[in-house]
Design a protein around this motif. Structure first.
Motif, mmCIF file in Angstrom:
data_model
loop_
_atom_site.group_PDB
_atom_site.id
_atom_site.type_symbol
_atom_site.label_atom_id
_atom_site.label_comp_id
_atom_site.label_asym_id
_atom_site.label_seq_id
_atom_site.Cartn_x
_atom_site.Cartn_y
_atom_site.Cartn_z
ATOM 1 N N GLY A 37 1.154 -1.031 0.315
ATOM 2 C CA GLY A 37 0.023 0.427 -0.078
ATOM 3 C C GLY A 37 0.888 0.890 0.140
ATOM 4 O O GLY A 37 0.239 2.672 0.189
ATOM 5 N N MET A 38 2.187 1.169 -0.254
ATOM 6 C CA MET A 38 3.179 2.452 -0.200
ATOM 7 C C MET A 38 3.078 3.291 -0.875
ATOM 8 O O MET A 38 3.105 3.941 -1.491
ATOM 9 C CB MET A 38 4.327 1.823 0.138
ATOM 10 C CG MET A 38 4.871 1.537 1.493
ATOM 11 S SD MET A 38 6.267 1.180 2.060
ATOM 12 C CE MET A 38 7.101 2.221 1.933
ATOM 13 N N VAL A 39 2.283 2.514 -2.832
ATOM 14 C CA VAL A 39 1.945 2.899 -3.991
ATOM 15 C C VAL A 39 0.939 2.440 -4.138
ATOM 16 O O VAL A 39 0.778 1.567 -4.237
ATOM 17 C CB VAL A 39 3.776 1.838 -4.569
ATOM 18 C CG1 VAL A 39 2.923 2.280 -6.300
ATOM 19 C CG2 VAL A 39 5.131 2.737 -4.784
ATOM 20 N N ILE A 40 0.453 3.637 -5.225
ATOM 21 C CA ILE A 40 -0.718 3.475 -5.387
ATOM 22 C C ILE A 40 -1.170 2.951 -6.751
ATOM 23 O O ILE A 40 -0.926 4.355 -7.514
ATOM 24 C CB ILE A 40 -1.956 4.904 -4.618
ATOM 25 C CG1 ILE A 40 -1.102 5.529 -3.618
ATOM 26 C CG2 ILE A 40 -3.335 4.749 -5.323
ATOM 27 C CD1 ILE A 40 -1.987 4.619 -2.669
ATOM 28 N N PRO A 41 -1.132 2.013 -7.193
ATOM 29 C CA PRO A 41 -1.895 1.534 -8.242
ATOM 30 C C PRO A 41 -2.822 1.985 -9.531
ATOM 31 O O PRO A 41 -3.637 2.841 -8.452
ATOM 32 C CB PRO A 41 -1.805 0.404 -8.422
ATOM 33 C CG PRO A 41 -2.524 -0.265 -7.237
ATOM 34 C CD PRO A 41 -1.845 1.497 -6.691
ATOM 35 N N GLN A 42 -2.482 2.430 -10.820
ATOM 36 C CA GLN A 42 -3.522 2.682 -11.567
ATOM 37 C C GLN A 42 -5.164 2.693 -11.613
ATOM 38 O O GLN A 42 -5.573 2.735 -11.493
ATOM 39 C CB GLN A 42 -3.581 3.988 -12.962
ATOM 40 C CG GLN A 42 -3.007 4.949 -13.008
ATOM 41 C CD GLN A 42 -1.220 5.248 -12.937
ATOM 42 O OE1 GLN A 42 -0.767 3.983 -12.358
ATOM 43 N NE2 GLN A 42 -0.317 6.310 -12.259
ATOM 44 N N SER A 43 -4.740 0.969 -11.296
ATOM 45 C CA SER A 43 -6.028 0.276 -11.607
ATOM 46 C C SER A 43 -5.866 -1.171 -10.990
ATOM 47 O O SER A 43 -4.197 -1.390 -10.905
ATOM 48 C CB SER A 43 -6.187 0.068 -12.750
ATOM 49 O OG SER A 43 -5.424 -1.039 -13.831
ATOM 50 N N GLY A 44 -6.290 -1.936 -10.993
ATOM 51 C CA GLY A 44 -6.539 -3.188 -10.298
ATOM 52 C C GLY A 44 -6.747 -3.493 -8.938
ATOM 53 O O GLY A 44 -6.346 -2.457 -8.117
ATOM 54 N N GLU A 45 -6.761 -4.727 -8.613
ATOM 55 C CA GLU A 45 -6.308 -4.850 -6.968
ATOM 56 C C GLU A 45 -5.154 -5.744 -5.939
ATOM 57 O O GLU A 45 -5.124 -6.514 -6.708
ATOM 58 C CB GLU A 45 -8.032 -5.337 -6.261
ATOM 59 C CG GLU A 45 -8.829 -4.643 -6.720
ATOM 60 C CD GLU A 45 -10.030 -5.033 -6.934
ATOM 61 O OE1 GLU A 45 -10.293 -6.342 -7.200
ATOM 62 O OE2 GLU A 45 -11.280 -4.462 -6.746
ATOM 63 N N VAL A 46 -5.406 -5.250 -5.066
ATOM 64 C CA VAL A 46 -4.903 -6.329 -4.434
ATOM 65 C C VAL A 46 -5.319 -7.281 -3.511
ATOM 66 O O VAL A 46 -6.494 -6.240 -2.174
ATOM 67 C CB VAL A 46 -3.012 -5.235 -3.192
ATOM 68 C CG1 VAL A 46 -2.872 -7.050 -2.604
ATOM 69 C CG2 VAL A 46 -2.747 -4.995 -4.685
ATOM 70 N N MET A 47 -5.697 -8.433 -3.251
ATOM 71 C CA MET A 47 -6.371 -8.880 -2.058
ATOM 72 C C MET A 47 -5.782 -10.423 -1.140
ATOM 73 O O MET A 47 -4.356 -10.791 -1.771
ATOM 74 C CB MET A 47 -7.553 -9.695 -2.637
ATOM 75 C CG MET A 47 -8.187 -8.850 -3.929
ATOM 76 S SD MET A 47 -10.708 -10.112 -3.703
ATOM 77 C CE MET A 47 -9.757 -10.568 -5.012
ATOM 78 N N ILE A 48 -6.169 -9.736 -0.191
ATOM 79 C CA ILE A 48 -5.208 -11.070 0.588
ATOM 80 C C ILE A 48 -6.522 -10.825 1.498
ATOM 81 O O ILE A 48 -7.392 -11.045 2.375
ATOM 82 C CB ILE A 48 -4.864 -9.926 1.784
ATOM 83 C CG1 ILE A 48 -2.950 -9.485 1.578
ATOM 84 C CG2 ILE A 48 -3.890 -11.011 2.617
ATOM 85 C CD1 ILE A 48 -2.487 -8.696 1.903
ATOM 86 N N ASP A 49 -6.382 -12.424 1.572
ATOM 87 C CA ASP A 49 -7.562 -13.214 2.274
ATOM 88 C C ASP A 49 -9.014 -12.914 1.446
ATOM 89 O O ASP A 49 -9.746 -13.092 2.034
ATOM 90 C CB ASP A 49 -7.448 -13.531 3.297
ATOM 91 C CG ASP A 49 -5.988 -14.468 3.869
ATOM 92 O OD1 ASP A 49 -6.005 -15.380 2.782
ATOM 93 O OD2 ASP A 49 -6.087 -15.209 5.321
ATOM 94 N N GLY A 50 -8.607 -13.047 0.160
ATOM 95 C CA GLY A 50 -10.355 -12.373 -0.065
ATOM 96 C C GLY A 50 -10.547 -10.717 -0.655
ATOM 97 O O GLY A 50 -11.768 -10.096 -0.676
ATOM 98 N N LYS A 51 -9.958 -10.317 0.607
ATOM 99 C CA LYS A 51 -9.955 -8.184 1.449
ATOM 100 C C LYS A 51 -9.087 -7.614 0.281
ATOM 101 O O LYS A 51 -8.358 -7.389 0.237
ATOM 102 C CB LYS A 51 -9.983 -8.385 2.466
ATOM 103 C CG LYS A 51 -11.536 -8.396 3.527
ATOM 104 C CD LYS A 51 -11.348 -7.694 4.953
ATOM 105 C CE LYS A 51 -11.166 -8.314 6.365
ATOM 106 N NZ LYS A 51 -10.357 -8.046 7.744
ATOM 107 N N VAL A 52 -10.242 -6.960 -0.972
ATOM 108 C CA VAL A 52 -9.414 -5.338 -1.073
ATOM 109 C C VAL A 52 -8.273 -4.772 -0.222
ATOM 110 O O VAL A 52 -9.024 -4.137 0.769
ATOM 111 C CB VAL A 52 -10.684 -5.232 -1.690
ATOM 112 C CG1 VAL A 52 -9.553 -4.295 -2.863
ATOM 113 C CG2 VAL A 52 -10.915 -6.113 -3.238
ATOM 114 N N VAL A 53 -7.150 -4.895 -0.199
ATOM 115 C CA VAL A 53 -6.566 -3.780 0.614
ATOM 116 C C VAL A 53 -5.789 -2.869 -0.252
ATOM 117 O O VAL A 53 -5.269 -2.491 0.924
ATOM 118 C CB VAL A 53 -5.269 -5.176 1.190
ATOM 119 C CG1 VAL A 53 -5.854 -5.769 2.034
ATOM 120 C CG2 VAL A 53 -4.656 -5.552 0.259
ATOM 121 N N ASN A 54 -6.119 -2.732 -1.385
ATOM 122 C CA ASN A 54 -4.412 -1.144 -1.565
ATOM 123 C C ASN A 54 -5.719 -0.282 -1.598
ATOM 124 O O ASN A 54 -4.504 0.780 -1.186
ATOM 125 C CB ASN A 54 -4.549 -1.952 -3.212
ATOM 126 C CG ASN A 54 -6.061 -2.025 -4.026
ATOM 127 O OD1 ASN A 54 -6.595 -2.236 -3.732
ATOM 128 N ND2 ASN A 54 -5.193 -1.367 -5.457
#
Lengths: 232, 261, 425
Positions: free
Chosen positions: A50-67
């Motif tokens: 979460g230190m760099v913010i992407p233009q699009s897309g998702e990061v999920m950890i155990d099914g939860k969006v965290v970015n």
């Protein structure tokens, strides 16, 4: 513990570093993120944090969006590429500060002993050498029992003995079933530790699989030559 | 979490040499002024000139400098389970508070020793410190914003100094020239509004009203005095200064949430 | 039936009354002066009656009480003395006392309800063609004009207290108003809440001393066409404007205090068309303008204190050979302001608190000259709203550059020998 990266795109100005990449890490193990300089290795790690913010897309950890959140960092130990700390603090103060902020049980004592850091505990960070700072960096990362470890060039500046200790440490953590993401330019570290390689090239995942699969794919004998082949 | 970040950045700052330099500077300034003229109210006028220009400058420089110099600390915190806005607000409060404390202690001590409490100018003096504190909070916020938007240190410094120069000098130049040019039009309203848009001007006027401008404002017609001299006027003035803090701070959290580290 | 007894009693009583009357009318002729008392239980129950009754140079003492008194004309030399609590009530009908002869003294009365008019200058005490008059220690509450003196001479107005509640110029009169008078001393009076505190028009060789005029609508003291007068040790505070001296010659102004006269066109002292005057040892403090000078010539300003005024001295056109020397200019927003580049006045050896020069030869005179006129004061004259930028850095910068090379302000207006220490006297 599952980390799932989907469709991550990141541009810095005009430069597209990641062009919509996808991968899942659905089991414990050591994952080496490789690629030529500027291929976005550090960027993808920082996106997970979460230190760099992407233009699009998702990061999920155990099914939860965290970015776009911050709570998930409680479960991540991060070892940054360059060990930079507030200059005016001593090693002890830094450790207790991070403990104070995290509010989690920590086992720094074992690590201090392991890396022979006792003499430096009351030294100001600005007075430490690069290698010693890196050891501080390692202690801060490993002292909490985090299910995910992100290690960006963890070996930088370490002496051979410490390198061995670090390897042991990583192996130890892996055995606890943790997901360990690692970037490094020391390929024998990858060969001896990595369960899987994620090879980034021109903003895409060029290859994802084990070392053996990679050497097979390129028809080379070892990892070093395989990579050289890819980059030719 | 803000309080923890504040705690650590504050303790980091009060250990830094620069806070002491700043404190000592104000101590020396206060004592020198009072030594040169034991007349408290005259010393306050001189001090006003300095506070109104210098606290914004110091706030600007410290804001940018701390931001760039504490990137390590920031990055360390960013990897911890802390909200980004908490990190930046905590650091912001750390700088602003340590600067404000230096200001208040640095000027307060000499004036206390010279018998401020027995003097009728104590309210003027409190006004002066209050304006100084406001200006510090405002200019630190503005300069942190500039630093957030500029990864290049040299550029960031340049823009920050330019920003200070704009509010301290250039704005007043444009203000003065437009007043003279549009002499034939009624200018009261314009003047009032224009002075609200520059926190340095606003603080200066608020202090002057307590000191020597009251007699003069009579000259320009009743409007200024009616506005600045009343409770409503003071309320609006302080409210505006507060807005000057709130808006840059909220911009700061917005910019920081979008930034890559 | 009336008995002989009663008749005889009546006769006796009448003859006693007759005797008393005879004594009243005849005895004064024999002696030089006598005293009459006026009170509710006295023989004489009104001041008017007493004035008619009394002879030249007699004294009338009025005891405590409230007496109606309207347009009472006094034409012979008399002393009218109000004892403590003696109140004259004018019933809002014109003048209260009119002094129309010589050697009249009025002392110690409280005068209320003098008339107000838009066509006549009603006054609590009015004197006309009076000589050797004395008006002492009276109190006048909310009069139209307080003391109005016309074509009179050799009088004394002392220790009176005049208070009004006026708020507009056109429905109020002046406190002490003199017109065409000579040799009158106005001493130790306090006047507030009227139009002008003290007004002198065509008044020569007179003295105004130790008075306190404050919170009057227009001026504390107003001089017109009056020559060879002195005013000394007065205090003028928070009036519409402090003192206006116009069209007069040979005036001496000394040891007066001009305090806190604030307003759009307000000043401590206005000098307009004044020739050959001396302004000495006065204090000008916290006025919008300390002294406003218009068309004045050969005026000497010496040992005055100008402190914390908006403008200490504002010079506007046609002023020649005025001299400012050994004055103290302390913390004024502007020390001197000119509306043109012309200068024929001299500033020499004053103390300027803003002076930042040095004194290497240690003679307590600054080695570099001081320029008291700032560019910003010139700008404020043109565009008053710019005052809002007072003491801003930009203004300091342009003032500095103008000081280095004057373009808009008189380049010969320089104090060549600024004192390093304030003067004491």
């Amino acid at each position: 513990m599952v980390i799932s990266i989907s469709n991550i795109t990141k541009k810095f100005g005009n430069l597209t570093v990641l062009k919509g990449i996808n991968f899942d890490l659905d089991r414990g193990g050591i994952f080496a993120v490789l690629g030529p300089n500027g291929s976005g290795k550090t960027t993808i790690l920082k996106i997970i944090l979460g230190m760099v913010i992407p233009q699009s897309g998702e990061v999920m950890i155990d099914g939860k969006v965290v970015n776009k959140s911050w709570g998930h960092r409680k479960g991540i130990g991060y070892l940054p590429q360059i060990a930079r700390f507030p200059d005016n603090l001593t090693v002890n103060e830094l450790i207790s500060m991070i403990k104070d902020i995290r509010q989690m049980p920590a086992e720094e004592k074992v690590l201090i002993e392991k890396f022979g850091m006792e003499p430096f505990l009351n030294q100001k960070l600005s007075n430490l050498s690069g290698g010693t700072r890196q050891k501080v960096n390692i202690i801060l990362t490993f002292m909490f029992d985090s299910p995910i470890l992100i290690l960006d060039e963890p070996t930088a500046g370490l002496d051979p003995l410490s390198l061995v200790r670090l390897k042991e440490l990583i192996q130890q953590e892996k055995e606890k079933g943790k997901i360990i993401l690692i970037t490094t330019h020391i390929l024998n570290l990858v060969e001896s530790l990595a369960d899987e390689i994620i090879f980034l090239l021109e903003g895409d995942i060029y290859f994802k699989g084990s070392v053996q699969e990679l050497t097979k794919k390129t028809g080379m004998n070892d990892l070093e030559h395989s990579i050289a082949r890819i980059l030719e | 979490m803000i309080s923890k970040v504040l705690k650590y950045s504050f303790s980091d700052l009060i250990r830094s040499r620069w806070s002491y330099v700043y404190l000592v500077f104000y101590l020396v300034l206060g004592f020198t002024l009072l030594f040169l003229n034991t007349n408290l109210s005259k010393a306050i006028i001189t001090l006003m000139n300095i506070v109104v220009i210098l606290t914004p400058l110091i706030g600007t420089i410290f804001g940018v400098m701390y931001y760039y110099n504490s990137r390590e600390f920031t990055e360390l915190l960013l990897a911890q389970p802390i909200k980004r806005s908490s990190i930046f607000l905590g650091q912001y409060l750390g700088i602003s508070l340590s600067l404000t404390i230096s200001l208040v202690a640095g000027l307060g001590i000499p004036f206390l020793i010279y018998g401020l409490f027995q003097s009728s100018v104590i309210l003027d003096f409190i006004m002066l410190l209050l304006s100084g504190a406001f200006l510090t909070f405002i200019f630190v916020a503005l300069s942190v914003n500039i630093a957030l938007l500029n990864t290049n240190k040299i550029k960031g410094f340049g823009y920050a100094i330019l920003m200070w120069l704009f509010f301290a000098v250039i704005y007043d130049g444009i203000f003065l020239i437009s007043l003279v040019l549009f002499d034939d039009y009624p200018l009261d309203q314009f003047t009032l509004v224009a002075s609200l848009f520059n926190p340095i001007d606003l603080s200066r006027i608020m202090i002057l009203l307590k000191l020597d401008i009251s007699a003069l404002l009579g000259y320009t017609g009743a409007l200024f005095q009616k506005f600045f001299g009343t409770y409503l006027g003071s309320f609006i003035s302080f409210g505006t200064l507060l807005l000057w803090v709130i808006i840059p701070v909220s911009l700061m959290t917005r910019f920081s949430n979008k930034k890559d580290f | 039936m009336i008995s002989i007894e009663t008749i005889s009693k009546l006769l006796v009583r009448k003859s006693v009354i007759l005797l008393i009357h005879i004594s009243i009318y005849l005895v004064p002729l024999a002696t030089t002066a006598s005293v009459y008392h006026v009170c509710e239980t006295c023989q004489i129950k009104s001041l008017g009656e007493a004035v008619v009754t009394a002879n030249r140079h007699d004294t009338i003492k009025v005891r405590s009480g409230r007496y109606e008194c309207t347009n009472l004309e006094i034409t012979k030399p008399l002393s009218l003395i109000g004892e403590t609590g003696a109140i004259l009530d004018g019933k809002n009908l014109g003048y209260v006392l009119k002094l129309l002869g010589d050697h009249i003294t009025v002392r110690g009365f409280k005068i209320i309800n003098a008339g107000k008019s838009y066509t006549k200058d009603y006054a609590a005490i009015y004197a006309f063609k009076a000589s050797q008059f004395k008006i002492l220690d009276n109190e006048m509450v909310n009069p139209f004009f307080g003391i109005l003196i016309e074509k009179s001479d050799n009088g004394l107005v002392q220790g009176n207290f005049l208070s009004g509640e006026s708020s507009k110029e056109d429905d109020s009169g002046n406190g002490i108003h003199l017109w065409h008078c000579k040799n009158v001393d106005i001493v130790d009076n306090e006047i507030h809440g009227l139009r002008d505190g003290i007004y002198l028009e065509f008044v020569d060789s007179s003295k105004v001393r130790d008075n306190y005029a404050h919170h009057n609508i227009r001026y504390g003291l107003h001089f017109m066409f009056s020559n060879q007068d002195t005013y000394l040790n007065n205090t003028f505070e928070s009036n519409g404007a402090g003192v206006a001296v116009m069209f007069s010659k040979f005036i001496t102004m000394k040891k007066n205090r001009f305090l806190q006269n604030w307003g759009t066109s307000s000043y401590g002292l206005l000098l307009k068309e004044i020739y050959d005057a001396d302004v000495t040892e006065n204090e000008f403090k916290e006025n919008t303008i300390g002294i406003f000078i218009e068309g004045s010539t050969r005026v000497n300003y010496f040992h005055n204190d100008f402190s914390q005024n908006g403008w200490a001295v504002k010079v506007s056109g046609g002023c020649y050979t005025n001299k400012f020397f050994k004055n103290n200019f302390l913390s004024n927003a502007f020390d001197v302001s000119y509306n043109s580049r012309m200068n024929d006045n001299s500033f020499h050896g004053n103390y300027w608190s803003e002076y930042t020069g040095y004194d290497l030869d240690d003679d307590e005179i600054g080695d570099i000259p001081y320029r008291p006129v700032k560019l910003f004061s010139y700008i404020v004259n043109k565009t008053p709203e710019t005052i809002i930028l007072l003491r801003s850095l930009f203004v300091d910068i342009i003032n500095f550059s103008e000081r280095v090379s004057p373009v808009f302000t008189p380049d010969d207006l320089v104090d060549e020998q600024p004192s390093l220490k304030p003067f004491q006297w």
